[in-house]
Design an enzyme around this catalytic site. Sequence first.
Site, short mmCIF file in Angstrom:
data_model
loop_
_atom_site.label_atom_id
_atom_site.label_comp_id
_atom_site.label_asym_id
_atom_site.label_seq_id
_atom_site.Cartn_x
_atom_site.Cartn_y
_atom_site.Cartn_z
CB SER A 140 36.51 -39.46 43.96
OG SER A 140 37.73 -39.14 43.31
CE1 TYR A 153 38.17 -36.78 48.45
CE2 TYR A 153 39.19 -37.85 46.56
CZ TYR A 153 38.18 -37.06 47.10
OH TYR A 153 37.19 -36.57 46.27
#
Length: 249
Positions: A140, A153
């Site tokens: 990401s 995350y």
Amino acid sequence: MSQPVALVTGASSGLGKHFAEVMARQGCHVVLAARRAEALASLKAKIEADGGKATTISLDVTDDASVEAAFASIDQQGLKLNIVVNNAGVSDERPALDIKALDWDRVVDTNLRGVFFVAQAAARRMKEAGTGGSIVNVASILGHRVAGSLASYAASKAGVVRMTEALALEWARYGIRVNSLCPGYIRTDLNQDFFETDPGKAMIRRIPQRRLGALEDLDGALLLLATDAGRYITGSSIVVDGGHLVSGL
Ligand code: NAI
């Protein structure tokens, strides 16, 4: 040459479902993996109706026995993996001061530990088969930059980017390429309501291209990394984000 085989984890929704369809259209026999294999029946039917080939398996990437059983099932079906799209992932939005051990473990076990052990199981087989292969780890832009309330995350995705480099180094000798694909904000069923809200619209204004990514915007990078078009690319991280990472400070 026999039909290439591509495993896609977390194929039941969002990016994974799309990646599976892209790889099927590319001519791969796609192994669709998700925690509940039943959730994959309609995707398998769709791929086959479009002339592709798909197999479904149950796989919980956080559960070692499940990973072992899934790969045993792939072996038993005589499928030799050429491509892995390590896509399964979870997010957890909460301030760092509120993260409990279980919250942390769920994110890191899925996004980092899970990606590692799926890659390892695939690489062992690719090495033994002597065919090499390509592993695409879905990270990401949060693997490169931070945002509020996403500490676990961001840490897990940064871990994926660095781990990808380490695996590329070790496995190049077996003809296995390992790269990470780092999407920015992509519109999916799960997040599209948020992007209709004022904070969602404000976020879109911070993306230099002033729009969210569409699933199809990832196709070029996925195919480059997964296929021979990217045969000299390993240990790389490709960002697909409309310029979000280079937004002005
Ligand atoms: P999603 O929630 O629709 O898909 C995630 C998939 O992973 C689901 O199919 C889910 O069932 C599966 N999964 C979760 N835990 C699992 C486990 N323990 N074992 C097996 N499968 C499991 O979300 P989305 O957006 O499609 O995300 C896919 C990947 O893309 C994730 O790794 C995510 O971090 C990444 N990503 C998504 C972005 C976006 O804007 N949607 C942006 C950047 C990265």
